[in-house]
Scaffold this motif. Structure first.
Motif, PDB file in Angstrom:
ATOM      1  N   CYS A 150      -3.419  16.158  45.439  1.00  0.00           N
ATOM      2  CA  CYS A 150      -4.270  16.250  44.247  1.00  0.00           C
ATOM      3  C   CYS A 150      -5.388  17.244  44.555  1.00  0.00           C
ATOM      4  O   CYS A 150      -5.461  17.748  45.675  1.00  0.00           O
ATOM      5  N   THR A 151      -6.264  17.533  43.606  1.00  0.00           N
ATOM      6  CA  THR A 151      -7.281  18.555  43.862  1.00  0.00           C
ATOM      7  C   THR A 151      -8.312  18.117  44.905  1.00  0.00           C
ATOM      8  O   THR A 151      -8.796  18.943  45.674  1.00  0.00           O
ATOM      9  N   ALA A 152      -8.618  16.818  44.962  1.00  0.00           N
ATOM     10  CA  ALA A 152      -9.528  16.349  46.016  1.00  0.00           C
ATOM     11  C   ALA A 152      -8.928  16.723  47.383  1.00  0.00           C
ATOM     12  O   ALA A 152      -9.631  17.219  48.269  1.00  0.00           O
ATOM     13  N   PHE A 158     -16.724  14.005  41.231  1.00  0.00           N
ATOM     14  CA  PHE A 158     -15.605  13.958  40.284  1.00  0.00           C
ATOM     15  C   PHE A 158     -14.860  12.633  40.406  1.00  0.00           C
ATOM     16  O   PHE A 158     -13.722  12.509  39.973  1.00  0.00           O
ATOM     17  N   SER A 192     -16.695  23.336  36.085  1.00  0.00           N
ATOM     18  CA  SER A 192     -16.389  22.165  35.265  1.00  0.00           C
ATOM     19  C   SER A 192     -17.665  21.784  34.559  1.00  0.00           C
ATOM     20  O   SER A 192     -18.714  22.321  34.855  1.00  0.00           O
ATOM     21  N   ASP A 201     -12.868  25.549  42.739  1.00  0.00           N
ATOM     22  CA  ASP A 201     -12.326  24.287  42.245  1.00  0.00           C
ATOM     23  C   ASP A 201     -12.376  24.346  40.720  1.00  0.00           C
ATOM     24  O   ASP A 201     -13.425  24.202  40.118  1.00  0.00           O
ATOM     25  N   ALA A 250     -10.444  22.302  38.696  1.00  0.00           N
ATOM     26  CA  ALA A 250      -9.470  21.205  38.559  1.00  0.00           C
ATOM     27  C   ALA A 250      -8.910  21.034  37.142  1.00  0.00           C
ATOM     28  O   ALA A 250      -7.715  20.880  36.959  1.00  0.00           O
ATOM     29  N   SER A 307      -5.713  20.801  39.070  1.00  0.00           N
ATOM     30  CA  SER A 307      -4.946  19.550  39.107  1.00  0.00           C
ATOM     31  C   SER A 307      -3.751  19.672  38.180  1.00  0.00           C
ATOM     32  O   SER A 307      -3.904  19.962  36.994  1.00  0.00           O
ATOM     33  N   GLN A 339      -1.914  17.245  37.164  1.00  0.00           N
ATOM     34  CA  GLN A 339      -1.787  16.081  36.277  1.00  0.00           C
ATOM     35  C   GLN A 339      -2.771  16.122  35.115  1.00  0.00           C
ATOM     36  O   GLN A 339      -2.748  15.255  34.268  1.00  0.00           O
ATOM     37  N   LYS A 340      -3.651  17.107  35.068  1.00  0.00           N
ATOM     38  CA  LYS A 340      -4.590  17.155  33.951  1.00  0.00           C
ATOM     39  C   LYS A 340      -3.889  17.821  32.754  1.00  0.00           C
ATOM     40  O   LYS A 340      -2.876  17.312  32.316  1.00  0.00           O
TER      41      LYS A 340
HETATM   42  C1  LIG Z   1     -10.628  16.094  38.344  1.00  0.00           C
HETATM   43  C2  LIG Z   1     -11.462  16.923  39.222  1.00  0.00           C
HETATM   44  C3  LIG Z   1     -11.293  16.899  40.607  1.00  0.00           C
HETATM   45  C4  LIG Z   1     -10.364  15.936  41.285  1.00  0.00           C
HETATM   46  O1  LIG Z   1      -9.042  16.236  41.008  1.00  0.00           O
HETATM   47  P1  LIG Z   1      -7.892  15.247  41.466  1.00  0.00           P
HETATM   48  O2  LIG Z   1      -6.647  16.037  41.198  1.00  0.00           O
HETATM   49  O3  LIG Z   1      -8.016  14.024  40.621  1.00  0.00           O
HETATM   50  O4  LIG Z   1      -8.094  14.943  42.907  1.00  0.00           O
HETATM   51  C5  LIG Z   1     -12.036  17.778  41.374  1.00  0.00           C
HETATM   52  N1  LIG Z   1     -12.929  18.621  40.824  1.00  0.00           N
HETATM   53  C6  LIG Z   1     -13.123  18.666  39.493  1.00  0.00           C
HETATM   54  C7  LIG Z   1     -14.108  19.653  38.950  1.00  0.00           C
HETATM   55  C8  LIG Z   1     -12.410  17.820  38.645  1.00  0.00           C
HETATM   56  O5  LIG Z   1     -12.614  17.883  37.321  1.00  0.00           O
END
Ligand SMILES: *Cc1c(COP(=O)(O)O)cnc(C)c1O
Length: 369
Positions: free
Chosen positions: A70-72, A114, A160, A187, A189, A209, A211-212
């Motif tokens: 995932c993005t984390a 996040f 974001s 980042d 995401a 990400s 999944q978003k």
């Molecule tokens: C959602 C989000 C993350 C985390 O992403 P995951 O895929 O849920 O780990 C990190 N940074 C930002 C800015 C986000 O919006």
């Protein structure tokens, strides 16, 4: 018996957007089918990773890409990649970064949470964090000053609507870092529809990400320069073992990227705008309710609807309305971060027409006037 009946789970209508505690997004039938098929098969994972990299390269006009859990995870592993490169010995030493360039610069205005503080995701790699500027203000000169460290490995910027302060000129920040030979990671995401724009800043890696809004299984897409992509992949034999992609996520992300490739974006955009306008206009007819359209502050092609509740005229407050909606037969979730000010926010991208009707009727029924 469906899953909800079998396990006694609440049915959910998610008008809150790509919200992790609700399962983030809904995949299309095609993506679901690809994932289901993959689960019954074996693959050579390296082949899948190569195919994915080629797909990313074709789609976004870059060297390539990979995915993580995932993005984390991508944040931790992209930073690790900048620190260790793809040297197997260094990769095995992480998170011990002694004798490595290990400082990561982050604008203090971008030290977001996040669901986890981003500074922790960075530190998990073993890197040391250097914050530029202050919590509510960071200008380019403040970033430049931190870049004088001999130990700086990378600069991480987030895009974001969690960030504070004035928007940073990403292009200028990237140029400054590159002048010192420092790679830059963005980042982004929730910005999967703006990948090309973020890559145009010349950043070395862009993280999104899957999944978003891409509506793939949970995965972190890492997009950009081949040396860093390779170094991220290298981490799967080190600290990234616990953050590796699965076969079903690889297949699901490929299917979702193929759908994105086929998407008629201007038609999609038009449909979304009509959907939110119709919803906003219907709600405007309710006693004590006013609405306005809210374009995404970070520039993503997402228009949300701000609903302002006049508690005296509506009968209950915005906070009470949000709570009551969660108790509805299908639990209805809206954004309520601003409910103290009488405002709720709705995002409809993943909400179907039937669910929209349920939301409208539920709001009407909860009015006590
Ligand atoms: C959602 C989000 C993350 C985390 O992403 P995951 O895929 O849920 O780990 C990190 N940074 C930002 C800015 C986000 O919006």
């Amino acid at each position: 018996m469906n899953l909800f009946e079998k396990y006694g789970l609440s049915k959910v209508i998610n008008a809150r957007g790509t919200f992790t505690p609700l399962g983030v997004s809904r995949s299309s039938a095609k993506v679901q089918q690809a994932v289901a098929e993959s689960l019954g098969e074996f693959f050579i994972i390296d082949e899948l990773l190569d195919v994915l990299s080629q797909k990313v390269a074709d789609l976004f006009d870059v060297d390539g890409g990979t995915i993580t859990h995932c993005t984390a995870a991508s944040i931790t592993l992209a930073v690790a990649a900048a620190v260790s490169g793809d040297d197997p010995q260094k990769i095995a030493l992480l998170p011990d970064t002694s004798n490595m360039k290990n400082e990561v610069v982050l604008p203090a205005t971008h030290a977001v949470n996040f669901g986890q503080p981003i500074v922790q995701a960075i530190r998990l790699s073993g890197a040391t964090l250097v914050l530029a500027g202050s919590e509510d203000k960071c200008i380019l000169e403040e970033i430049e000053r931190t870049l004088n460290h001999k130990k700086t490995a990378c600069l991480l910027l987030v895009s974001s609507f969690l960030t504070k302060g004035d928007p940073l000129d990403f292009k200028a920040a990237v140029k400054m870092a590159h002048a010192k030979g420092i790679p830059v990671i963005i980042d982004g995401a929730a910005q999967d529809m703006r990948v090309r724009e973020l890559l145009a800043t010349e950043a070395d890696l862009v993280l999104v990400s899957a999944q978003k809004y891409l509506s793939a299984p949970t995965a972190g897409l890492v997009i950009g320069k081949s040396d860093l992509v390779k170094a991220v992949r290298g981490q799967f034999s080190g600290i990234g073992r616990a953050m590796k992609p699965t076969k079903e996520s690889l297949i699901g992300v490929l299917a979702a990227l193929e759908e994105r490739e086929q998407l008629d974006f201007s038609k999609w955009n038009q449909e979304q705008l009509e959907k939110v306008s119709l919803f906003a206009n219907k709600l405007k007819g309710y006693q004590g309710v006013d609405t306005s359209l809210a374009p995404d502050p970070a520039g993503a092609p997402v228009t949300r609807i701000d609903i302002n509740i006049n508690a005296d005229k509506f009968g209950i407050s915005a906070t009470e309305l949000a709570e009551e909606l969660k108790k509805h037969q299908s639990s209805i979730w809206l954004s309520d971060q601003n409910s103290q000010n009488g405002q709720l926010t709705v995002e409809l991208i993943a909400v179907n027409d039937k669910e929209i009707e349920v939301i409208l009727q539920a709001i009407q029924r909860l009015s006590k006037k």
